[in-house]
Design a protein around this motif. Sequence first.
Motif, PDB file in Angstrom:
ATOM      1  N   ASP A  82       0.813  -1.227   0.000  1.00  0.00           N
ATOM      2  CA  ASP A  82       0.000   0.000   0.000  1.00  0.00           C
ATOM      3  C   ASP A  82       0.842   1.271   0.000  1.00  0.00           C
ATOM      4  OD1 ASP A  82       0.811   0.266   2.678  1.00  0.00           O
ATOM      5  OD2 ASP A  82      -1.192  -0.083   3.509  1.00  0.00           O
ATOM      6  N   GLU A  83       2.163   1.133   0.120  1.00  0.00           N
ATOM      7  CA  GLU A  83       3.121   2.241   0.069  1.00  0.00           C
ATOM      8  C   GLU A  83       2.882   3.300   1.144  1.00  0.00           C
ATOM      9  OE1 GLU A  83       3.508   3.567  -3.985  1.00  0.00           O
ATOM     10  OE2 GLU A  83       4.451   1.678  -4.554  1.00  0.00           O
ATOM     11  N   LYS A  84       2.244   2.882   2.251  1.00  0.00           N
ATOM     12  CA  LYS A  84       2.012   3.778   3.380  1.00  0.00           C
ATOM     13  C   LYS A  84       3.079   3.540   4.441  1.00  0.00           C
ATOM     14  CE  LYS A  84      -2.997   3.715   2.804  1.00  0.00           C
ATOM     15  NZ  LYS A  84      -4.261   3.356   3.477  1.00  0.00           N
ATOM     16  N   THR A  85       3.402   4.575   5.179  1.00  0.00           N
ATOM     17  CA  THR A  85       4.295   4.458   6.330  1.00  0.00           C
ATOM     18  C   THR A  85       3.431   4.164   7.553  1.00  0.00           C
ATOM     19  OG1 THR A  85       5.858   5.997   5.310  1.00  0.00           O
ATOM     20  CG2 THR A  85       6.044   5.670   7.695  1.00  0.00           C
ATOM     21  N   PRO A  86       3.826   3.170   8.377  1.00  0.00           N
ATOM     22  CA  PRO A  86       2.998   2.820   9.543  1.00  0.00           C
ATOM     23  C   PRO A  86       2.842   3.994  10.508  1.00  0.00           C
ATOM     24  CG  PRO A  86       4.831   1.275   9.282  1.00  0.00           C
ATOM     25  CD  PRO A  86       5.033   2.373   8.302  1.00  0.00           C
ATOM     26  N   GLU A  87       1.878   3.873  11.406  1.00  0.00           N
ATOM     27  CA  GLU A  87       1.685   4.829  12.492  1.00  0.00           C
ATOM     28  C   GLU A  87       1.530   4.029  13.776  1.00  0.00           C
ATOM     29  OE1 GLU A  87      -1.686   7.293  11.485  1.00  0.00           O
ATOM     30  OE2 GLU A  87      -0.696   8.035   9.670  1.00  0.00           O
ATOM     31  N   GLY A  88       2.168   4.481  14.843  1.00  0.00           N
ATOM     32  CA  GLY A  88       2.064   3.808  16.133  1.00  0.00           C
ATOM     33  C   GLY A  88       3.395   3.743  16.835  1.00  0.00           C
ATOM     34  N   ARG A  89       3.440   2.917  17.872  1.00  0.00           N
ATOM     35  CA  ARG A  89       4.665   2.721  18.676  1.00  0.00           C
ATOM     36  C   ARG A  89       5.303   1.408  18.261  1.00  0.00           C
ATOM     37  NH1 ARG A  89       7.401   3.802  24.046  1.00  0.00           N
ATOM     38  NH2 ARG A  89       7.232   5.948  23.413  1.00  0.00           N
ATOM     39  N   TYR A  90       6.563   1.487  17.888  1.00  0.00           N
ATOM     40  CA  TYR A  90       7.349   0.332  17.471  1.00  0.00           C
ATOM     41  C   TYR A  90       8.710   0.426  18.142  1.00  0.00           C
ATOM     42  CZ  TYR A  90       3.692   0.451  13.947  1.00  0.00           C
ATOM     43  OH  TYR A  90       2.475   0.494  13.333  1.00  0.00           O
ATOM     44  N   GLU A  91       9.652  -0.399  17.697  1.00  0.00           N
ATOM     45  CA  GLU A  91      11.029  -0.273  18.166  1.00  0.00           C
ATOM     46  C   GLU A  91      11.967  -0.646  17.032  1.00  0.00           C
ATOM     47  OE1 GLU A  91      12.435  -4.475  20.151  1.00  0.00           O
ATOM     48  OE2 GLU A  91      11.617  -2.971  21.500  1.00  0.00           O
ATOM     49  N   ASP A 171      19.869  -0.678  19.167  1.00  0.00           N
ATOM     50  CA  ASP A 171      18.761  -1.615  19.006  1.00  0.00           C
ATOM     51  C   ASP A 171      17.801  -1.470  20.189  1.00  0.00           C
ATOM     52  OD1 ASP A 171      19.852  -2.562  16.672  1.00  0.00           O
ATOM     53  OD2 ASP A 171      20.658  -4.391  17.550  1.00  0.00           O
ATOM     54  N   HIS A 172      16.545  -1.716  19.919  1.00  0.00           N
ATOM     55  CA  HIS A 172      15.441  -1.668  20.895  1.00  0.00           C
ATOM     56  C   HIS A 172      15.039  -0.251  21.288  1.00  0.00           C
ATOM     57  CE1 HIS A 172      15.810  -5.925  20.881  1.00  0.00           C
ATOM     58  NE2 HIS A 172      17.052  -5.839  21.283  1.00  0.00           N
ATOM     59  N   THR A 173      15.538   0.753  20.545  1.00  0.00           N
ATOM     60  CA  THR A 173      15.074   2.121  20.787  1.00  0.00           C
ATOM     61  C   THR A 173      13.631   2.221  20.333  1.00  0.00           C
ATOM     62  OG1 THR A 173      17.299   3.008  20.434  1.00  0.00           O
ATOM     63  CG2 THR A 173      15.465   4.555  20.205  1.00  0.00           C
ATOM     64  N   PRO A 174      12.733   2.744  21.175  1.00  0.00           N
ATOM     65  CA  PRO A 174      11.336   2.923  20.742  1.00  0.00           C
ATOM     66  C   PRO A 174      11.234   4.005  19.674  1.00  0.00           C
ATOM     67  CG  PRO A 174      11.612   3.524  23.065  1.00  0.00           C
ATOM     68  CD  PRO A 174      12.945   3.120  22.558  1.00  0.00           C
ATOM     69  N   ILE A 175      10.260   3.818  18.786  1.00  0.00           N
ATOM     70  CA  ILE A 175       9.982   4.808  17.740  1.00  0.00           C
ATOM     71  C   ILE A 175       8.485   5.037  17.695  1.00  0.00           C
ATOM     72  CG2 ILE A 175      10.171   2.974  15.982  1.00  0.00           C
ATOM     73  CD1 ILE A 175      10.928   5.218  13.963  1.00  0.00           C
ATOM     74  N   ASP A 176       8.091   6.305  17.842  1.00  0.00           N
ATOM     75  CA  ASP A 176       6.693   6.712  17.722  1.00  0.00           C
ATOM     76  C   ASP A 176       6.515   7.363  16.360  1.00  0.00           C
ATOM     77  OD1 ASP A 176       6.009   5.922  20.313  1.00  0.00           O
ATOM     78  OD2 ASP A 176       6.556   7.861  21.168  1.00  0.00           O
ATOM     79  N   ILE A 177       5.650   6.772  15.528  1.00  0.00           N
ATOM     80  CA  ILE A 177       5.369   7.332  14.209  1.00  0.00           C
ATOM     81  C   ILE A 177       3.970   7.915  14.272  1.00  0.00           C
ATOM     82  CG2 ILE A 177       5.245   6.906  11.734  1.00  0.00           C
ATOM     83  CD1 ILE A 177       7.067   4.451  12.199  1.00  0.00           C
ATOM     84  N   MET A 178       3.905   9.236  14.132  1.00  0.00           N
ATOM     85  CA  MET A 178       2.650   9.959  14.311  1.00  0.00           C
ATOM     86  C   MET A 178       2.145  10.492  12.971  1.00  0.00           C
ATOM     87  SD  MET A 178       4.428  11.638  17.548  1.00  0.00           S
ATOM     88  CE  MET A 178       3.232  12.733  18.209  1.00  0.00           C
ATOM     89  N   PRO A 179       0.806  10.651  12.854  1.00  0.00           N
ATOM     90  CA  PRO A 179       0.255  11.166  11.583  1.00  0.00           C
ATOM     91  C   PRO A 179       0.851  12.508  11.203  1.00  0.00           C
ATOM     92  CG  PRO A 179      -1.493  10.499  13.087  1.00  0.00           C
ATOM     93  CD  PRO A 179      -0.222  10.399  13.842  1.00  0.00           C
TER      94      PRO A 179
END
Length: 179
Positions: A82-91, A171-179
């Motif tokens: 879908d060529e979209k970038t995810p949104e949410g909390r990941y690592e 490694d294991h750094t959290p990443i928040d991807i916001m709209p």
Amino acid sequence: MRIKLIVLAIVAVSLFAYTKVMARIGSGSPSPDAPPEQRADLIRVYKSERRMVLFKGDAPISTYQISLGSAADAGPKQREGDEKTPEGRYEIDWRNPKSVTHLSLHISYPNAKERREAEANGFSPGGSIMIHGLPNGWGLLGGIHRLWDWTDGCIAVTNAEMSDIWARVPDHTPIDIMP
């Protein structure tokens, strides 16, 4: 007209071959780790602003202008292709020094909920979402790549920026991807 088409075909095949060769060569040696006081403990991505910020505690320590998936403004990633970038909390769950791009840090998309939702709808959620530099051999483009969103859902920066991010993000750094 026919000669123009032949020239265009030769250029296209040459660019494709160049990209394939450079992908096999790799992106070189990664930067050494930054000192602990310069390492991030959180990444925050602001999709609508095309901006990524590394934090140490509550303090921003680096900011980068980014390119995203070519459908990034259409909401969060839901399915493969879908060529979209995810949104949410990941690592950041692993890294690839031999990437087809200049280094890459893997983002832990999809999470369990995203996998279940995709499966319930009968499709794959996709994966291989990374923070990465430019494709190997294309580093001379530098910041020009920011003129458009060109990835398949990843977060792209210049090669120099990727070397900096590689050194600062464990490694294991959290990443928040916001709209």
